[in-house]
Write a protein that holds these residues in place. Structure first.
Motif: not given
Length: 188
Positions: A62, A121, A184, A186-187
């Motif tokens: 990540e 998000g 933020r 997603d992903g």
């Protein structure tokens, strides 16, 4: 707020403000590409192999995705602003830049305009922002600008006609008074 490597010349840069203002500007003798190169070099040090991106608790994969996103965005410094633009060849407007970076770095499709991106998000408290978050700006309660947060109170964006993709401060200068929210996606 910690200082960026390179010292005070990189702080309080108001070169992206709509009108030229006195004080706190980079030397006039420096071309935009020189300033972009200097800033990219300093930011590259921040994103070096040992950077934890403020997300040390995240898995390495990540962190790598976020680093890839930021490197892609910073690689576009100096690309001209163009209203409706969404590629390095034709130039970028703010949402075109953000959409291009997310699509090409992470395969994430975002809405085309900043107003719609501001519905994507999760809303993030300003104190909790981390690298890769979207930052939104506007007037009279309406979102009309977007950038990608780099950390340390800085974000990358395509500011306006006559300016190139650049890095600006959330804490000082023109954009500090226009900040509305962060999200933020997603992903990442």
């Amino acid at each position: 707020m910690g200082a960026l490597p390179g010292g005070p010349s990189l702080r309080n840069d108001s070169a992206d403000a709509p009108e030229s203002t006195a004080g706190n500007m980079l030397p006039e003798a420096m071309t935009l590409s020189d300033r972009a190169l200097l800033l990219a070099t300093d930011l590259n040090r921040l994103l070096g192999p040992n950077a934890n991106l403020g997300k040390a608790d995240l898995p390495v994969a990540e962190q790598s995705r976020i680093k890839s996103l930021l490197q892609r965005a910073l690689g576009l410094l100096g690309t001209p602003y163009r209203w409706g633009g969404s590629s390095p060849d034709q130039g970028f407007d703010c949402s075109g830049l953000v959409g291009y970076v997310f699509r090409n770095a992470l395969g994430i499709e975002l809405p085309r305009v900043s107003r719609e991106m501001a519905k994507t998000g999760a809303v993030i408290d300003r104190a909790s922002m981390t690298e890769g978050d979207l930052v939104f700006f506007g007037r009279r309660g309406r979102v009309d600008h977007v950038g990608i947060y780099l950390g340390d109170g800085r974000f990358v964006h395509a500011p306006r006609t006559g300016k190139d993709v650049t890095v600006s401060s959330l804490d000082t200068g023109y954009w500090s008074g226009k900040f509305m929210e962060a999200r933020r996606v997603d992903g990442i």
